[in-house]
Design a protein around this motif. Sequence first.
Motif, PDB file in Angstrom:
ATOM      1  N   GLY A   3      46.034  48.069 137.647  1.00 21.74           N
ATOM      2  CA  GLY A   3      45.741  46.706 137.191  1.00 21.74           C
ATOM      3  C   GLY A   3      44.722  46.026 138.085  1.00 21.74           C
ATOM      4  N   GLY A   4      44.833  46.234 139.401  1.00 25.17           N
ATOM      5  CA  GLY A   4      43.877  45.647 140.347  1.00 25.17           C
ATOM      6  C   GLY A   4      42.481  46.234 140.169  1.00 25.17           C
ATOM      7  N   LEU A   5      42.415  47.523 139.886  1.00 24.91           N
ATOM      8  CA  LEU A   5      41.127  48.188 139.666  1.00 24.91           C
ATOM      9  C   LEU A   5      40.452  47.654 138.410  1.00 24.91           C
ATOM     10  CD1 LEU A   5      39.182  50.429 140.585  1.00 24.91           C
ATOM     11  CD2 LEU A   5      40.484  52.000 139.145  1.00 24.91           C
ATOM     12  N   ILE A   6      41.232  47.454 137.366  1.00 31.55           N
ATOM     13  CA  ILE A   6      40.683  46.926 136.110  1.00 31.55           C
ATOM     14  C   ILE A   6      40.185  45.495 136.311  1.00 31.55           C
ATOM     15  CG2 ILE A   6      41.283  46.236 133.750  1.00 31.55           C
ATOM     16  CD1 ILE A   6      43.087  48.697 133.628  1.00 31.55           C
ATOM     17  N   ILE A   7      40.942  44.695 137.044  1.00 25.12           N
ATOM     18  CA  ILE A   7      40.530  43.314 137.315  1.00 25.12           C
ATOM     19  C   ILE A   7      39.239  43.304 138.129  1.00 25.12           C
ATOM     20  CG2 ILE A   7      41.152  41.204 138.551  1.00 25.12           C
ATOM     21  CD1 ILE A   7      44.050  41.694 137.696  1.00 25.12           C
ATOM     22  N   GLY A   8      39.140  44.194 139.093  1.00 19.76           N
ATOM     23  CA  GLY A   8      37.911  44.282 139.897  1.00 19.76           C
ATOM     24  C   GLY A   8      36.703  44.653 139.058  1.00 19.76           C
ATOM     25  N   ILE A   9      36.875  45.618 138.155  1.00 22.80           N
ATOM     26  CA  ILE A   9      35.770  46.030 137.277  1.00 22.80           C
ATOM     27  C   ILE A   9      35.372  44.891 136.351  1.00 22.80           C
ATOM     28  CG2 ILE A   9      35.171  47.581 135.367  1.00 22.80           C
ATOM     29  CD1 ILE A   9      36.831  49.741 136.773  1.00 22.80           C
ATOM     30  N   VAL A  10      36.358  44.161 135.821  1.00 24.69           N
ATOM     31  CA  VAL A  10      36.059  43.026 134.937  1.00 24.69           C
ATOM     32  C   VAL A  10      35.292  41.953 135.690  1.00 24.69           C
ATOM     33  CG1 VAL A  10      37.123  41.134 133.627  1.00 24.69           C
ATOM     34  CG2 VAL A  10      37.984  43.473 133.365  1.00 24.69           C
ATOM     35  N   ILE A  11      35.682  41.668 136.933  1.00 22.84           N
ATOM     36  CA  ILE A  11      34.987  40.653 137.734  1.00 22.84           C
ATOM     37  C   ILE A  11      33.539  41.081 137.989  1.00 22.84           C
ATOM     38  CG2 ILE A  11      34.896  39.585 140.025  1.00 22.84           C
ATOM     39  CD1 ILE A  11      37.970  39.512 139.955  1.00 22.84           C
ATOM     40  N   ILE A  12      33.346  42.349 138.333  1.00 23.23           N
ATOM     41  CA  ILE A  12      31.987  42.844 138.566  1.00 23.23           C
ATOM     42  C   ILE A  12      31.151  42.735 137.299  1.00 23.23           C
ATOM     43  CG2 ILE A  12      30.655  44.949 139.042  1.00 23.23           C
ATOM     44  CD1 ILE A  12      32.876  45.722 141.035  1.00 23.23           C
ATOM     45  N   LEU A  13      31.711  43.094 136.155  1.00 25.21           N
ATOM     46  CA  LEU A  13      30.974  43.007 134.887  1.00 25.21           C
ATOM     47  C   LEU A  13      30.627  41.563 134.538  1.00 25.21           C
ATOM     48  CD1 LEU A  13      32.798  45.701 132.722  1.00 25.21           C
ATOM     49  CD2 LEU A  13      30.525  45.830 133.750  1.00 25.21           C
ATOM     50  N   VAL A  14      31.544  40.635 134.787  1.00 21.82           N
ATOM     51  CA  VAL A  14      31.266  39.219 134.513  1.00 21.82           C
ATOM     52  C   VAL A  14      30.133  38.723 135.405  1.00 21.82           C
ATOM     53  CG1 VAL A  14      32.223  36.885 134.713  1.00 21.82           C
ATOM     54  CG2 VAL A  14      33.566  38.689 133.625  1.00 21.82           C
ATOM     55  N   VAL A  15      30.166  39.090 136.681  1.00 25.07           N
ATOM     56  CA  VAL A  15      29.097  38.669 137.602  1.00 25.07           C
ATOM     57  C   VAL A  15      27.761  39.260 137.164  1.00 25.07           C
ATOM     58  CG1 VAL A  15      28.264  38.889 139.974  1.00 25.07           C
ATOM     59  CG2 VAL A  15      30.647  38.277 139.546  1.00 25.07           C
ATOM     60  N   LEU A  16      27.737  40.526 136.777  1.00 24.69           N
ATOM     61  CA  LEU A  16      26.497  41.147 136.310  1.00 24.69           C
ATOM     62  C   LEU A  16      25.969  40.475 135.046  1.00 24.69           C
ATOM     63  CD1 LEU A  16      27.127  44.947 136.921  1.00 24.69           C
ATOM     64  CD2 LEU A  16      25.527  43.459 138.114  1.00 24.69           C
ATOM     65  N   ASN A  17      26.865  40.124 134.142  1.00 21.63           N
ATOM     66  CA  ASN A  17      26.441  39.425 132.924  1.00 21.63           C
ATOM     67  C   ASN A  17      25.844  38.062 133.248  1.00 21.63           C
ATOM     68  OD1 ASN A  17      26.923  41.289 130.889  1.00 21.63           O
ATOM     69  ND2 ASN A  17      29.108  40.795 130.817  1.00 21.63           N
ATOM     70  N   ILE A  18      26.456  37.344 134.175  1.00 26.27           N
ATOM     71  CA  ILE A  18      25.922  36.041 134.584  1.00 26.27           C
ATOM     72  C   ILE A  18      24.542  36.218 135.218  1.00 26.27           C
ATOM     73  CG2 ILE A  18      26.241  34.109 136.181  1.00 26.27           C
ATOM     74  CD1 ILE A  18      29.272  34.391 135.654  1.00 26.27           C
ATOM     75  N   LEU A  19      24.383  37.224 136.058  1.00 30.00           N
ATOM     76  CA  LEU A  19      23.094  37.505 136.697  1.00 30.00           C
ATOM     77  C   LEU A  19      22.034  37.846 135.658  1.00 30.00           C
ATOM     78  CD1 LEU A  19      21.483  37.936 139.324  1.00 30.00           C
ATOM     79  CD2 LEU A  19      22.255  40.301 139.268  1.00 30.00           C
ATOM     80  N   LEU A  20      22.380  38.693 134.701  1.00 25.88           N
ATOM     81  CA  LEU A  20      21.434  39.040 133.640  1.00 25.88           C
ATOM     82  C   LEU A  20      21.075  37.825 132.788  1.00 25.88           C
ATOM     83  CD1 LEU A  20      22.767  42.522 132.508  1.00 25.88           C
ATOM     84  CD2 LEU A  20      20.665  42.034 133.754  1.00 25.88           C
ATOM     85  N   LEU A  21      22.031  36.968 132.515  1.00 24.73           N
ATOM     86  CA  LEU A  21      21.761  35.747 131.761  1.00 24.73           C
ATOM     87  C   LEU A  21      20.799  34.846 132.515  1.00 24.73           C
ATOM     88  CD1 LEU A  21      22.395  33.920 129.308  1.00 24.73           C
ATOM     89  CD2 LEU A  21      24.229  32.928 130.701  1.00 24.73           C
ATOM     90  N   LEU A  22      21.002  34.694 133.817  1.00 28.00           N
ATOM     91  CA  LEU A  22      20.095  33.880 134.631  1.00 28.00           C
ATOM     92  C   LEU A  22      18.688  34.472 134.644  1.00 28.00           C
ATOM     93  CD1 LEU A  22      22.405  32.943 137.649  1.00 28.00           C
ATOM     94  CD2 LEU A  22      21.613  31.453 135.803  1.00 28.00           C
TER      95      LEU A  22
END
Length: 82
Positions: A3-22
Motif C-alpha cells: 500500500g505504501g509503494l502504491i501511494i508513493g507511485i501515485v504521488i510521483i505520478l501526480v507531481v509529474l503531471n503537475i510539472l508537465l502541466l506547468l
Amino acid sequence: MAGGLIIGIVIILVVLNILLLLLYLSAKSNPYYVVYDEETKSALKRRVTNLKEDLESELVDFDVEEWEKTLEESIDEEVKNL
C-alpha cells in the motif's frame, strides 16, 4: 508495504503531471516560434534570395591565391611584430 509503494507511485505520478502541466502552460503562453503573415514571408524570401545571389557573385570574383598571399603577408607581419 504494498500500500505504501502504491501511494508513493501515485504521488510521483501526480507531481509529474503537475510539472508537465506547468511546462505545457509555459510553452503555450510563450511560443518559441513566430508566425509571419504572407507579406512578411515573401519579403523575407526576397531578402534571402538577394543575399544568396550577392554571395554567389562574390564567390565568383573571389581569388583564393590572392587571399592566401594576403594572409601569408599578414602572418609574416605579425611574426615580425612579435
